[in-house]
Design an enzyme around this catalytic site. Structure first.
Site, short mmCIF file in Angstrom:
data_model
loop_
_atom_site.label_atom_id
_atom_site.label_comp_id
_atom_site.label_asym_id
_atom_site.label_seq_id
_atom_site.Cartn_x
_atom_site.Cartn_y
_atom_site.Cartn_z
N THR A 37 -30.85 47.44 -92.59
CA THR A 37 -32.00 48.26 -93.20
C THR A 37 -31.39 49.47 -93.46
O THR A 37 -32.72 50.24 -93.29
CB THR A 37 -32.34 48.64 -91.33
OG1 THR A 37 -31.38 49.39 -90.79
CG2 THR A 37 -32.62 47.57 -90.65
N LYS A 105 -8.82 53.02 -81.95
CA LYS A 105 -6.70 52.72 -80.84
C LYS A 105 -5.63 52.53 -81.92
O LYS A 105 -5.01 53.29 -82.27
CB LYS A 105 -7.37 51.72 -80.53
CG LYS A 105 -5.90 51.50 -79.40
CD LYS A 105 -6.04 50.14 -78.93
CE LYS A 105 -4.46 49.44 -78.36
NZ LYS A 105 -4.98 48.04 -77.29
N TYR A 145 -31.48 45.52 -78.01
CA TYR A 145 -30.97 46.57 -78.20
C TYR A 145 -30.71 47.39 -77.31
O TYR A 145 -29.28 48.12 -76.90
CB TYR A 145 -32.44 47.16 -79.16
CG TYR A 145 -32.30 49.29 -79.73
CD1 TYR A 145 -31.47 48.96 -80.83
CD2 TYR A 145 -32.70 50.09 -78.85
CE1 TYR A 145 -31.11 49.57 -81.31
CE2 TYR A 145 -32.21 51.35 -79.93
CZ TYR A 145 -31.01 51.64 -80.69
OH TYR A 145 -30.88 52.26 -81.44
N TYR A 159 -12.37 51.15 -72.96
CA TYR A 159 -11.89 51.79 -73.96
C TYR A 159 -10.85 53.27 -73.84
O TYR A 159 -9.59 53.55 -73.89
CB TYR A 159 -11.56 51.90 -75.48
CG TYR A 159 -11.53 50.34 -76.38
CD1 TYR A 159 -10.63 49.95 -77.06
CD2 TYR A 159 -12.13 49.00 -75.51
CE1 TYR A 159 -9.86 48.65 -77.69
CE2 TYR A 159 -12.18 48.31 -76.66
CZ TYR A 159 -10.62 48.04 -77.32
OH TYR A 159 -11.23 46.24 -78.01
#
Length: 315
Positions: A37, A105, A145, A159
Site C-alpha cells: 500500500t 532485542k 486487522y 517481549y
C-alpha cells in the site's frame, strides 16, 4: 545526537511524514516498504538525502540492521486494502511484530508499535480509555486487522516482560492528510475525491455514526514524543483528536470547502462498522504533554489541496 532509525511501512501515508520529520531532526533513516500500500511517490523527495536509505522488504521476513530506534508501521490500514488479502494482513501484523521485536532485542533498540483504535472494536465505552479491553468480533470481515493489531500489542508486552525490550505502543485514531491514497477507501479520502470529481458522496448507514479525525502532523508529533518518553513507560497511549463529528458533518464540511455540487447517497452499513470513535487523550496529555493543534477545517483544507494536485497529475 544523530540516531539511526528504522521505519517499517516508511513509504506509506503516515510513514512518509514520519521519515521526513526524523530526517529534518538530523537523524539517519532506513525506510522499509514492500509497496503493497506504500508508494515511492510519497518519499521521492527524500531519496537524494544522504542520510536516507530505502529498502524494498516485507516484514514477514527477518531484517538485520544496527539501529537505535524502530517505528513499526508496516500493515495495510484501510478496509479496502486489509480485506483484499486478510491472511497477508494478519501475517504482517503478527510475524512483522515478531521479526521487528527480535531485531530490537538483538540490537537493544527502542521499538514503537503503531497500533490502532480498532483494538476497541465497536466500543461500549465512550470515549475510549486505554484501560478499555474492547468489543471485537474475532471472526468478522475486519478481524484480520483488529485481531492482528491486538495480537501485536500482546507480543510487544510479552517481549517487554520476558526479554526486557524497551517497547512503546501507540493507539492511532482516524488520521488524514497529504499522501493518503485516493483509492484507499477511508472516509476522508473517499469524500474528498468524490467531491472534487462532482460525484455523489457515499454515506454508509444513516450518517450519524461518529469519528474523531486528527491531522497527520499532530500524529507524528505524538509518535516522536512517545518514542522518546521515559524508559519503562510502554503505553498503550491513545493519540487522536477528541473532537467528534458525524459522517454527515464531515461530508458537509468537505462539500463547503471544495465548493462541490455533490449530493449525498446512502448505502447499507458494513459488518462490524463501529458506531462511535472518540479517544480519551488524558494519558497523552499527562505523559507526553501532547494534544492536537490542527482542527478539522484547517486540516481538510490542506488535504483537499493535496488531492486536487494528485488528481490533476493522474489525469
Amino acid at each position: 545526537m544523530k540516531k539511526k532509525i528504522l521505519v517499517t511501512g516508511g513509504a506509506g501515508f503516515i510513514g512518509s511524514h514520519l521519515c521526513t520529520r526524523l530526517l529534518n531532526e538530523g537523524n539517519e533513516v532506513i525506510c522499509l516498504d514492500n509497496y503493497f500500500t506504500g508508494n515511492k511517490k510519497n518519499i521521492v523527495g527524500l531519496i537524494d538525502n544522504p542520510y536516507f536509505e530505502l529498502v524494498r522488504h516485507d516484514v514477514i521476513e527477518p531484517f538485520y540492521a544496527e539501529v537505535d530506534q524502530i517505528y513499526n508501521l508496516a500493515c495495510p490500514a484501510s478496509p479496502v486494502h486489509y480485506q483484499y488479502n486478510p491472511i497477508k494482513t494478519i501475517k504482517t501484523s503478527v510475524m512483522g511484530a515478531i521479526n521487528m521485536l527480535g531485531l530490537a532485542k538483538r540490537v537493544k533498540a527502542t521499538i514503537l508499535q503503531a497500533s490502532t483504535s480498532e483494538v476497541y472494536g465497536d466500543p461500549v465505552e465512550h470515549p475510549q480509555r486505554e484501560s478499555y479491553w474492547g468489543n471485537v468480533n474475532p471472526i468478522g470481515l475486519r478481524s484480520c486487522y483488529d485481531e492482528g493489531k491486538r495480537c501485536a500489542e500482546t507480543l510487544f508486552m510479552d517481549y517487554h516482560h520476558q526479554n526486557k525490550v524497551d517497547v512503546k505502543i501507540i493507539r492511532i485514531f482516524n488520521t488524514y492528510g497529504p499522501n493518503m491514497n485516493p483509492d484507499d477507501g477511508r472516509v476522508v479520502s473517499n469524500f474528498i475525491v468524490q467531491a472534487l470529481r462532482g460525484e455523489d458522496i457515499t454515506i454508509f448507514g444513516d450518517g450519524m455514526q461518529t469519528r474523531s479525525f486528527q491531522y497527520v502532523d499532530d500524529l507524528v508529533e505524538g509518535m516522536v514524543r512517545l518514542m522518546n518518553s521515559e524508559k519503562g513507560f510502554t503505553g498503550p497511549v491513545n493519540v487522536g483528536n477528541p473532537n467528534e463529528f458525524t459522517m454527515l458533518e464531515l461530508a458537509q464540511n468537505i462539500i463547503e470547502l471544495t465548493g462541490s455540487s455533490s449530493k449525498l447517497t446512502f448505502k447499507t452499513l458494513p459488518q462490524d462498522d463501529p458506531k462511535q470513535r472518540q479517544p480519551d487523550i488524558s494519558l497523552a496529555k499527562e505523559k507526553l504533554g501532547w494534544q492536537p493543534n490542527i482542527q478539522l477545517r484547517e486540516g481538510l483544507a490542506k488535504t483537499i489541496q493535496y488531492f486536487e494536485e494528485a488528481l490533476k497529475n493522474n489525469n
